[in-house]
Design an enzyme around this catalytic site. Structure first.
Site, mmCIF file in Angstrom:
data_model
loop_
_atom_site.group_PDB
_atom_site.id
_atom_site.type_symbol
_atom_site.label_atom_id
_atom_site.label_comp_id
_atom_site.label_asym_id
_atom_site.label_seq_id
_atom_site.Cartn_x
_atom_site.Cartn_y
_atom_site.Cartn_z
ATOM 1 N N CYS A 14 -0.563 6.048 2.351
ATOM 2 C CA CYS A 14 0.184 7.011 3.159
ATOM 3 C C CYS A 14 1.627 6.729 2.828
ATOM 4 O O CYS A 14 1.939 5.726 2.230
ATOM 5 C CB CYS A 14 -0.083 6.859 4.655
ATOM 6 N N CYS B 261 2.671 -1.429 4.270
ATOM 7 C CA CYS B 261 1.679 -2.434 4.621
ATOM 8 C C CYS B 261 1.478 -3.381 3.452
ATOM 9 O O CYS B 261 1.141 -2.959 2.344
ATOM 10 C CB CYS B 261 0.345 -1.795 4.994
ATOM 11 N N CYS C 21 0.829 -1.210 0.000
ATOM 12 C CA CYS C 21 0.000 0.000 0.000
ATOM 13 C C CYS C 21 0.863 1.260 0.000
ATOM 14 O O CYS C 21 1.929 1.310 0.591
ATOM 15 C CB CYS C 21 -0.884 -0.015 1.244
ATOM 16 N N LYS D 62 -7.441 4.716 5.125
ATOM 17 C CA LYS D 62 -6.928 5.403 3.935
ATOM 18 C C LYS D 62 -6.677 4.420 2.806
ATOM 19 O O LYS D 62 -6.990 4.670 1.647
ATOM 20 C CB LYS D 62 -5.612 6.124 4.263
ATOM 21 N N CYS E 202 -5.433 0.189 6.751
ATOM 22 C CA CYS E 202 -6.188 1.244 7.425
ATOM 23 C C CYS E 202 -7.280 1.836 6.538
ATOM 24 O O CYS E 202 -7.444 1.471 5.380
ATOM 25 C CB CYS E 202 -5.234 2.345 7.877
HETATM 26 N N1 LIG Z 1 -3.045 9.006 9.166
HETATM 27 C C1 LIG Z 1 -1.877 9.611 8.991
HETATM 28 N N2 LIG Z 1 -0.765 8.917 9.186
HETATM 29 C C2 LIG Z 1 0.408 9.522 9.038
HETATM 30 C C3 LIG Z 1 0.518 10.858 8.613
HETATM 31 C C4 LIG Z 1 -0.692 11.559 8.393
HETATM 32 O O1 LIG Z 1 -0.695 12.730 8.036
HETATM 33 N N3 LIG Z 1 -1.863 10.907 8.593
HETATM 34 N N4 LIG Z 1 1.728 11.431 8.459
HETATM 35 C C5 LIG Z 1 2.884 10.565 8.402
HETATM 36 C C6 LIG Z 1 4.105 11.286 8.690
HETATM 37 S S1 LIG Z 1 4.865 12.092 7.422
HETATM 38 C C7 LIG Z 1 4.696 11.241 9.893
HETATM 39 S S2 LIG Z 1 6.098 12.112 10.154
HETATM 40 C C8 LIG Z 1 4.173 10.408 10.958
HETATM 41 C C9 LIG Z 1 4.226 11.000 12.346
HETATM 42 O O2 LIG Z 1 3.688 10.141 13.220
HETATM 43 P P1 LIG Z 1 3.900 10.228 14.801
HETATM 44 O O3 LIG Z 1 5.329 10.173 15.145
HETATM 45 O O4 LIG Z 1 3.057 9.197 15.405
HETATM 46 O O5 LIG Z 1 3.452 11.700 15.115
HETATM 47 P P2 LIG Z 1 2.128 12.511 15.439
HETATM 48 O O6 LIG Z 1 0.923 11.673 15.423
HETATM 49 O O7 LIG Z 1 2.145 13.691 14.609
HETATM 50 O O8 LIG Z 1 2.403 12.990 16.911
HETATM 51 C C10 LIG Z 1 2.664 12.085 17.908
HETATM 52 C C11 LIG Z 1 2.338 12.630 19.235
HETATM 53 O O9 LIG Z 1 3.102 13.770 19.543
HETATM 54 C C12 LIG Z 1 2.418 14.444 20.542
HETATM 55 N N5 LIG Z 1 3.050 15.718 20.787
HETATM 56 C C13 LIG Z 1 2.717 16.944 20.364
HETATM 57 N N6 LIG Z 1 3.624 17.849 20.824
HETATM 58 C C14 LIG Z 1 4.534 17.162 21.544
HETATM 59 C C15 LIG Z 1 5.699 17.500 22.274
HETATM 60 O O10 LIG Z 1 6.119 18.637 22.319
HETATM 61 N N7 LIG Z 1 6.382 16.496 22.889
HETATM 62 C C16 LIG Z 1 5.962 15.212 22.853
HETATM 63 N N8 LIG Z 1 6.684 14.295 23.488
HETATM 64 N N9 LIG Z 1 4.862 14.849 22.189
HETATM 65 C C17 LIG Z 1 4.173 15.813 21.529
HETATM 66 C C18 LIG Z 1 1.026 14.454 20.028
HETATM 67 O O11 LIG Z 1 0.147 14.633 21.098
HETATM 68 C C19 LIG Z 1 0.906 13.092 19.380
HETATM 69 O O12 LIG Z 1 0.245 12.187 20.197
HETATM 70 O O13 LIG Z 1 2.864 10.023 10.665
HETATM 71 C C20 LIG Z 1 2.762 9.458 9.375
HETATM 72 N N10 LIG Z 1 1.521 8.815 9.267
HETATM 73 S S1 SF4 Z 2 -0.874 2.696 7.167
HETATM 74 FE FE1 SF4 Z 2 -2.639 2.555 5.834
HETATM 75 S S2 SF4 Z 2 -2.214 3.926 4.159
HETATM 76 FE FE2 SF4 Z 2 -0.309 3.586 5.215
HETATM 77 S S3 SF4 Z 2 0.643 1.909 4.111
HETATM 78 FE FE3 SF4 Z 2 -0.504 0.996 5.785
HETATM 79 S S4 SF4 Z 2 -2.486 0.520 4.951
HETATM 80 FE FE4 SF4 Z 2 -1.508 1.928 3.546
#
Ligand SMILES: Nc1nc2c(c(=O)[nH]1)N[C@H]1C(S)=C(S)[C@@H](COP(=O)(O)OP(=O)(O)OC[C@H]3O[C@@H](n4cnc5c(=O)[nH]c(N)nc54)[C@H](O)[C@@H]3O)O[C@H]1N2
Ligand code: SF4
Ligand SMILES: Nc1nc2c(c(=O)[nH]1)N[C@H]1C(S)=C(S)[C@@H](COP(=O)(O)OP(=O)(O)OC[C@H]3O[C@@H](n4cnc5c(=O)[nH]c(N)nc54)[C@H](O)[C@@H]3O)O[C@H]1N2
Ligand code: SF4
Ligand code: SF4
Ligand code: SF4
Ligand code: SF4
Ligand SMILES: [Mo]
Lengths: 1067, 221, 295
Positions: A55, A60, A52, A90, A88
């Site tokens: 994202c 996946c 997939c 998406k 997921c």
């Molecule tokens: N569905 C979905 N999935 C994604 C993305 C998306 O846009 N949508 N984006 C992708 C990308 S490019 C990335 S980089 C990843 C990121 O994925 P993750 O690393 O999981 O990041 P986030 O969910 O942005 O944030 C994680 C946590 O940081 C907390 N947080 C906020 N400020 C602070 C702080 O100052 N300190 C600490 N310790 N925690 C804090 C928030 O409350 C949140 O729970 O996700 C990826 N996956």
């Molecule tokens: S997290 Fe969802 S959108 Fe991202 S690769 Fe896995 S199945 Fe696809």
């Protein structure tokens, strides 16, 4: 886990219960067809195993079902251990993108002025579009030079990463604006300066016994471990620690929650350090033998200069660490002095040979096999025991010159961590006091006792202690409890690089890096997962300079045969020492042919000096980067030019030169910094082009737009990002529509448009090769008995369809199926990850000192000892800085009743940043952007669930919807990011109404690398009312006053359902 | 007797909503309507705590037709379109439904709605077209956190099944579908007190929810 | 719960129809109002017709109604049977009226009982365990009171228009009593509502409608008297729907002399009563939340 496997047939029988009538009316025939399922009799059904990319995170494994040539369903592949069958929302909605009426399917050209609401798009052919690009970029290049062109890219659409490399080379520009700067980049950057590029990636899939979830929420982000995985991990861990200002969907299950003030992670991490420091919670071998903690520092000496190899090719060190060159005439600066407390003398670590004075490292022959929770789908991995300093009394064989001069007392070396003041005489006769790095670090830690950290972070000291104690108290005598799963938050909350360094150091020094479930870096695989990122230039052509013969060192420049011989020797050694590891080679020394195969799978010959490193350091080569003055260390890093400086470059604000044209591939100006500034910058360009799936704010200011292919229409290699340890393929499920173009082909054609050959390396292929040849490059290293010269793409893909996902532990056992690779000599590789070959077989790390760098020689050379940089001269250590606009630095921003500290960007499970808002199945589940606020604050301000509010900072204001969320501290709010309104017609698509990055401080940045501070920001929040909103409507409206979609019941969502015929495609 | 049902482990559910889309992708549910939904419950102050942040707790609650043992919707249906089936599921015969929507009113959980196009009432079918072939309901197979389990409530809920990984990477699609693991062998320990159901007003909902160490909100009389 | 207009019209018209039929039966039983029997029957039939159409409009597939409309536990099946039966009785009533010129006692009794029964069944069909505020016998009681009030006033109006003097005092008295009954039933209902408790759920969030506020059933007990529905209740249900009709009935009670003025007043009272009935029914929908209040 007990599994049940029931054949389909027996189940059908079992399920064929005779239906008894239970109501008055009728005997009940099974009411099949009540639900429109897939009707397998209706047409040909095909199941395609794929990967997939709805994202950009996490590979996946999925099954794509195609019926009568149409994709009808996407489901998780349970046999893919890196994703555990996850699929997921998406992903499952992907067909709605593929067949969306509004998808771009043709190239378009602007006919109206930039800045106008309607760009006046007209359809052109691809040939015309490329021609136009060639012409316009050519003009700009001729007039202002290649550096006046910037390239731009987002995150992790792995086959659209041209701007990370090849597109920079096309124009000869160092100016790449990359989402990487705020995402993972800081961790990679910190990693390359600590132990290994990308090392913070944690092997979550191995399931740590204590799960430290630090600023990440994979249950929504799947970054780079899936929801399914982290759910298992959290449930199986003995202790689950959450470090997050908010209660998170998975963190709700945590045993210990450290709810810190956003932006204070560095301080909290230093308090963990402090506790470990005071309580001997570190792994002594890691600190003493494998880090530079024992190195001596002479504060008042002239910095010692010299070239040192490291992952990025090398640096010119400028250091106050004491080297042999400081002490004796003709001494080597590659020898770093330490105090040996057993033998009471100075001794040294020689980075050039990768040895402590006179000691030959013996690769441990004892160890254990570590089983994976997904055994037998995942192979066992070898965990060698740790080596120790040689004991002359018993192990004289370790002294290769037969002497024991370095151990005059006959005792094993013991580099002293806390030697106190050591008096040293330099070669000019001056006497100085030298202290250990560890002692100096101890001084710094004084400011981070748990009590002091409580004042900064808001987390009670006793909670801090209980968490770090739980994490460091071994549950298994042989290794630690697992790494720290720190991900995005620490990249984005102001002190990025140093945050990441201190966290990675915690992991390294407690013995959790490259350990089971530790922070062990990127999976080392036999595929390169990024087709089309790099061009296929021969090393000797097109201005890429030769390597420097002067920069050679012992142990490198080995041919294939020589490495093969080394391997044979090594296996012999394992056999001689009865090492269980010999099993890996069937307890037999491999013959020549086999040894060659092993060599190739390990990466092949060691890089000859003639190609790497470059005669000039990367730092020197990047002197012309547009942000060189603002962020000097970015010159060393060399991946990105600071985004904010790029926009200033477009606007000609306080920059060395102006930028005049730009190109974007799968990226978005809305991803960081202040995007109102960016939008203005885009408008000023002479030429801008974007390749995209959609009309998107990102191409609202473009001159030409290209339509890209969707993941269901393409082929690509895939490697699990992070430490998932699998590789496989994305496989075309259906034929591409209209004129859509596969991103790597777009890169190649852009080269062609500029008259630059893409390929000068493979004489059998075209200068502008086809897709199949591009992909061949990415599977070429998979040289196996089956495919001694590497498979073709088609062969690799067929094998994947048949055999499923490939285990890196099986196909790359030395470099992925082995832990503690620094002990094995498997960790010295050129910068980057995955496939880069080893540069030598030294033990240790590919850092300037060859050891874990508590004291960073990079930081010291380019920041501390750089006259142009204004700092305290302490950045060689992972210092803590308050975020630019934090309440401590700028209390004046936080004085009003409705002032808040804002964090942003916690993931919305149905969106990927700005993507998917036009997919009905996604939008209906999260119809409007939310601002989480503690109900206590909300009631004080008279705000209720569902109210639209203004979020205003000194730099901009937008609206979001209040979500009463008791999981966040009073005084703190959390805003959704990435919003725009595809339902709106005008060029900007309403981003200025709703995208939270409109309120960012354009200069709120990390001191070291410029990463935008998006998780610590001052804002005011107040209710949107008819009085204070355009069109007298608190709901954001388009320029005609039509409200955005903000409820699942909005009928407009139905206009976005799939269409299958050309007539229904919109332009 | 058979009473097919779904058990959701709410300590695992994270509200990712993959289940909602899985259902849509299979069952052609109109945009804007849902056969299943996931609500966030809380965060609310933890019982016995300070009453304030950070002493709060939350969980996510998946809601769909509960395939009640004594369904109100069947009782009120004038045409017999809504029926209780032999497998315990409650189904709607679309050719009989007159769209009076009394079932919609009578259902305690608002899980039924009138399809604006076919003008008959719809709801979760428990994926009978899949379960009759021995497959798992889509929302169970695709649950993002492996929180959902399918089985017969007349048996032990520990025997409910969820998707599991096979032992071969090369495992094909069909074999994958057939590989299962039992709830009792997979999820964390729970006691009878941890098992909840939605408020029952005599309809006797069949879905079960496992929620450990947290206050179940909304009552389950 | 969303307001279901066709069903509101249906119950209102059915109450009107049954009320008239019952009231004329009562008059016949007391050997009064012979001259208004036929016109009243016609009006009654007209209203049941309108009600029927409204309820048919609510059905999405009334073409299928005969495919299987026999599920006896179902309230609407019972209701349909009730309507069918009362229609038959109206026909019978009509036939004996035509034949004999007067209504025999058995027929008069039948009209009263059938009307009451139909109204009761109709009310009863909304008794659903899931809707806590509907699930009370006060609901059919209310419909009975509604039918009583509408019937008395309507028949009085018919009597005044047709100058059927002997019916007037009885109608007047019935009207006054019905207003009192209504007042008692409505306040009993309000009292009942204040005892209904929904279990507290605290904070919750439905992701699919983020801009909708949280449902707060704790306010239901007070919303009628002092909350959001207070204007609907005090003005609509009480003042317009009960007090004003009562005053008018009071003013008209002694009017032995029938005239246009009285007819106009009574017509006004009837309209006000209908309006009041509408308000209450709307309020019931608003309060008709499920036991499971999340969405
Ligand atoms: N569905 C979905 N999935 C994604 C993305 C998306 O846009 N949508 N984006 C992708 C990308 S490019 C990335 S980089 C990843 C990121 O994925 P993750 O690393 O999981 O990041 P986030 O969910 O942005 O944030 C994680 C946590 O940081 C907390 N947080 C906020 N400020 C602070 C702080 O100052 N300190 C600490 N310790 N925690 C804090 C928030 O409350 C949140 O729970 O996700 C990826 N996956
Ligand atoms: S997290 Fe969802 S959108 Fe991202 S690769 Fe896995 S199945 Fe696809
Ligand atoms: N406030 C705030 N802002 C953030 C973050 C945050 O936490 N808070 N997170 C940041 C992070 S971690 C990241 S990684 C960035 C992400 O930043 P980006 O990666 O720049 O963001 P996307 O919105 O995903 O935009 C990518 C563009 O690529 C297009 N696209 C999608 N697929 C393809 C494809 O296959 N080919 C091509 N050519 N184009 C495609 C999309 O339509 C979209 O226009 O955002 C950052 N922005
Ligand atoms: S898919 Fe599973 S984890 Fe996600 S919301 Fe649905 S039940 Fe919860
Ligand atoms: S949940 Fe509602 S629709 Fe489903 S069976 Fe029970 S009463 Fe009927
Ligand atoms: S709407 Fe259809 S299923 Fe529901 S009660 Fe009426 S006839 Fe039965
Ligand atoms: S069981 Fe099937 S029909 Fe019911 S909610 Fe789940 S996916 Fe939808
Ligand atoms: Mo990211």
């Amino acid at each position: 886990m007990v599994k049940l496997s029931m054949s389909r047939r027996t189940f059908v029988k079992a399920a064929a219960v005779t239906a008894a009538a239970t109501t008055l009316t009728s005997a009940i025939a099974p009411l099949q067809g009540l639900a429109e399922g897939e009707d397998t009799t209706a047409g040909q059904v095909e199941r395609i195993r794929s990967c997939c990319r709805a994202c950009g995170k996490c590979e996946c494994g999925v099954w794509v079902t195609v019926q009568d040539g149409k994709v009808i369903r996407i489901e998780g592949d349970e046999s893919a251990p890196q994703s555990r069958g996850h699929c997921c929302a998406k992903s499952q909605a992907s067909m709605q993108a593929l067949y969306h009426p509004d998808r771009l399917r043709y190239a378009l050209k602007r006919t109206k002025d930039k800045g106008s609401d309607d760009p006046g798009w007209v359809r052109i052919t691809l040939d015309e579009a490329f021609e136009l690009c060639g012409e316009k970029f050519g003009e700009v290049k001729d007039k202002y030079g290649g550096t006046s062109i910037f390239v731009m890219c987002g995150t992790s659409r792995v086959w659209s990463l041209g701007p990370y490399q090849g597109m920079k080379q096309l124009f000869g520009t160092p100016n790449a604006d990359l989402a990487y700067q705020v995402c993972k980049g800081p961790r990679h950057f910190a990693g390359i300066m600590t132990d290994e590029m990308g090392s913070p990636w944690m092997e979550v899939e191995q399931e740590p016994s204590v799960y430290v979830q630090w600023g990440t929420a994979c249950e929504y982000s799947n970054y780079d471990s899936t929801n399914r995985t982290v759910n298992d991990v959290a449930a199986h861990a003995k202790t689950h620690i959450l470090v997050d200002p908010r209660i998170t969907p998975l963190g709700k299950e945590a045993d210990i929650w450290l709810p810190l003030r956003p932006g204070t992670d560095g301080a909290l991490a230093l308090s963990w350090m402090k506790w470990c420091y005071d309580n001997d919670a570190f792994d002594d071998t890691m600190v003493r033998r494998w880090s530079n903690a024992s190195f001596l520092v002479v504060d008042d000496k002239e910095p010692t200069e010299g070239w040192l190899a490291e992952g990025n090719g090398g640096i010119t060190a400028k250091t106050r660490l004491l080297t042999e060159a400081d002490m004796v005439e003709g001494g080597k600066f590659e020898r770093f002095m330490v105090w040996d407390e057993n033998n009471e003398r100075l001794t040294y670590w020689d980075v050039e040979v990768g040895e402590w004075e006179n000691e030959r490292h013996r690769i441990p022959t004892t160890g254990q096999w570590i089983e994976h929770p997904y055994k037998p789908l995942v192979a066992d991995a070898w965990l060698p025991d740790q080596s120790s300093f040689a004991d002359p009394a018993t192990e004289s064989d370790r002294f290769y010159n037969g002497s024991s001069t370095s151990n005059p007392k006959g005792l094993a070396k013991k580099p002293s961590l806390k030697p106190g003041d050591v008096s040293v005489t330099l070669k000019d006769g001056s006497v100085h006091v030298a202290r250990s790095v560890w002692d100096e670090f101890g001084d710094l830690l004084e400011d981070y006792t748990p009590e002091k950290a409580e004042k900064i972070t808001g987390v009670p000291a006793d909670k801090i202690v209980s968490a770090v104690k739980a994490w460091t108290t071994h549950l298994n005598p042989d290794y630690g409890n697992g790494g720290i799963h720190f991900q995005l938050a620490t990249d984005q909350n102001g002190n990025s690089i140093q945050n990441c360094r201190v966290l990675q150091l915690l992991s390294c020094l407690t013995g959790n890096s490259d350990m089971p479930a530790g922070n062990r870096g990127s999976s080392k695989s036999q595929f390169d997962g990024n087709p089309g990122r790099s061009n296929m230039w021969g090393a000797d052509l097109n201005g890429v300079p030769y390597g420097d013969a002067a920069k050679t060192w012992t142990g490198r420049d080995k041919t294939l045969d020589e490495v093969a011989a080394m391997i044979q020797e090594q296996v012999q050694y394992f056999i001689d020492n009865k090492s269980p590891l010999a099993e890996r080679y069937n307890n037999e020394v491999p013959g020549y042919d086999e040894a060659i195969v092993i060599t190739k799978r390990m990466g092949g010959a060691f890089k000859p000096s003639q190609t790497w490193p470059n005669p000039k350091t990367i730092y020197d080569r990047n002197a012309g980067e547009i942000d060189a003055a603002r962020f000097p260390l970015n010159r060393y890093w060399g991946r990105w030019a600071d985004s904010n400086t790029v926009w200033d470059g477009c606007n000609d604000t306080d920059v060395p030169y102006q930028l005049h044209a730009g190109l974007c591939q799968s990226g978005d100006f809305m991803n960081m910094g202040n995007i109102l500034v960016a939008w203005e910058g885009l408008q000023k360009l002479d030429f801008f082009t974007d390749i995209n799936l959609w009309h998107h704010p990102n191409n609202g200011q473009a001159d030409v737009i290209f339509p890209c292919a969707h993941w269901l229409e393409i082929d690509s290699t895939r490697v699990s990002q992070g430490a998932g340890g699998f590789f496989g393929c994305c496989c075309k499920a259906v034929e591409p529509q209209g004129d859509v173009i596969y991103d790597p082909n777009w890169n190649v054609r852009m080269y062609k448009a500029m008259g630059v050959p893409w390929n000068t390396r493979d004489t059998t292929a075209d200068a502008w090769p086809d897709e199949s040849r591009i992909l061949k490059d990415n599977v070429d290293a998979w040289k196996t008995a089956e495919f001694p010269d590497g498979p073709t793409w088609e062969q690799a893909k067929a094998k994947f369809q048949e055999e499923g996902w490939f285990d890196c532990r099986v196909w790359h056992p030395e470099r992925w199926g082995t832990y503690r690779r620094h002990e094995m000599g498997y960790r010295r590789q050129q910068g980057g990850f995955n496939l880069y070959p080893l540069v030598d077989a030294h033990p240790g790390f590919m850092t300037p000192s060859g050891l874990i760098e508590l004291w960073s020689l990079d930081m010291e050379a380019y920041l501390d000892n750089n006259d142009d940089v204004d700092n305290d001269g302490l950045d060689h250590f992972p210092v803590y800085r308050e975020p630019t606009d934090s309440p401590i630095l700028h209390p004046e921003y936080y004085t009003e009743d409705n002032s808040f500290l804002m964090t942003t960007g916690s993931r919305q499970p149905v969106y990927f940043h700005s993507e998917h808002r036009q997919l009905p199945w996604c939008r209906e589940l999260w119809p409007a952007p939310r601002l989480e606020m503690n109900p206590v604050d909300a009631s004080r301000l008279g705000l209720e669930q569902g109210d639209w509010v203004w979020i205003e900072s000194p730099w901009g204001k937008v609206r979001e919807v209040i979500d009463l969320y008791y999981g966040i501290s009073a005084g703190v709010v959390n805003a959704n990011h990435g919003w725009w309104f595809p339902e709106m017609e005008h060029a900007s698509k309403g981003f200025e109404l709703v995208n939270i990055n409109c309120v960012m401080d354009p200069y709120g940045q990390d001191f070291v690398c410029g990463a935008a501070t998006m998780r610590s920001l001052p804002v005011k929040v107040y209710k949107a009312t008819a009085d204070n909103s355009p069109f007298d409507d608190p709901v954001p409206c388009d320029q005609n006053g039509v409200e955005c979609i903000h409820d699942a019941s909005d009928e407009r969502l139905k206009d976005w359902l799939p269409v299958y015929t050309e007539e229904e495609w919109n332009l | 007797m058979t009473q097919y049902a779904i058990v959701t482990d709410l300590n695992r559910c994270v509200g990712c909503m993959a289940c909602s889309v899985a259902c849509k992708a299979l069952n052609d549910v109109p945009v804007g309507n849902f056969w299943n939904k996931t609500l966030r419950i809380g965060p609310n102050p933890t019982k016995g705590g300070s009453g304030q942040w950070p002493e709060v707790e939350m969980y996510f609650l998946t809601i769909q037709c509960q395939h009640c043992t004594d369904p109100e919707c069947v009782k009120v249906c004038p045409t017999g379109a809504s029926q209780k089936m032999a497998d315990g599921t409650v189904q709607i015969n679309k050719t009989k439904c007159i769209g009076c929507q009394f079932c919609v009113m009578s259902c305690p959980y608002n899980v039924r709605y009138l399809n604006e196009v076919s003008r008959v009432v719809e709801k979760c079918t428990l994926c009978e077209q899949k379960t009759v072939n021995g497959e798992l309901p889509a929302c169970v197979a695709q649950c993002g956190a492996r929180a959902r389990w399918f089985g017969d409530l007349d048996g032990d809920i520990r025997d409910f099944e969820g998707p599991a990984h096979p032992d071969e990477h090369s495992c094909g699609y069909e074999d994958m579908q057939a590989t299962r693991v039992k709830l009792g062998d997979y999820v964390e320990e729970f006691t009878d007190d941890d098992i909840h159901m939605l408020p029952d007003v005599g309809n006797k909902p069949s879905m079960r929810y496992i929620l450990r160490n947290r206050t179940w909100q909304g009552g389950d009389e | 719960m969303a307001v279901q207009w066709p069903l509101i019209i249906f119950t209102l018209c059915t109450c009107m129809s049954a009320g008239i039929f019952g009231m004329q039966g009562f008059l016949a039983y007391r050997d009064k109002g012979g001259d208004l029997q036929l016109p009243a029957l016609i009006v009654s039939v007209v209203f049941i017709g309108i009600g029927g159409i409204a309820s048919f409009l609510h059905l999405q597939h009334w073409d299928r109604i005969f495919n299987g409309f026999g599920h006896l536990t179902s309230g609407i099946t019972q209701e349909l049977i009730g309507i069918a039966l009362i229609a038959i009785m109206m026909v019978v009533y009509f036939l004996v009226l035509r034949k004999k010129g007067t209504v025999p006692k058995w027929a008069a009794g039948m009209a009263m009982v059938a009307s009451a029964l139909l109204v009761f069944i109709m009310g009863h069909s909304y008794l659903m365990e899931s809707r806590l505020i509907w699930n009370t016998y006060l609901l059919p009681a209310y419909y009975l009171a509604s039918a009583f009030m509408l019937g008395s006033l309507a028949v009085w109006l018919i009597a005044s228009v047709l100058k059927v003097d002997d019916a007037m005092p009885i109608c007047a008295k019935a009207s006054l009593i019905s207003c009192g009954v209504m007042l008692v039933v409505v306040f009993a209902y309000v009292a009942f509502i204040s005892t209904v408790t929904f279990s507290a759920v605290g904070y919750y969030f439905d992701p699919t409608s983020p801009t909708t506020g949280m449902a707060d059933p704790t306010t239901y007990s007070t919303t009628l008297l002092t909350g959001q529905l207070a204007p609907t209740f005090w003005l609509g249900v009480v003042a317009i729907g009960i007090v004003l009709p009562f005053i008018i009935s009071w003013m008209g009670r002694k009017a032995t002399e029938v005239g246009a003025k009285l007819s106009r007043l009574l017509a006004a009272a009837l309209v006000l009563t209908l309006a009041g009935g509408l308000c209450w029914r709307v309020a019931l929908y608003v309060l008709g939340a499920s036991v499971f209040v999340f969405y």
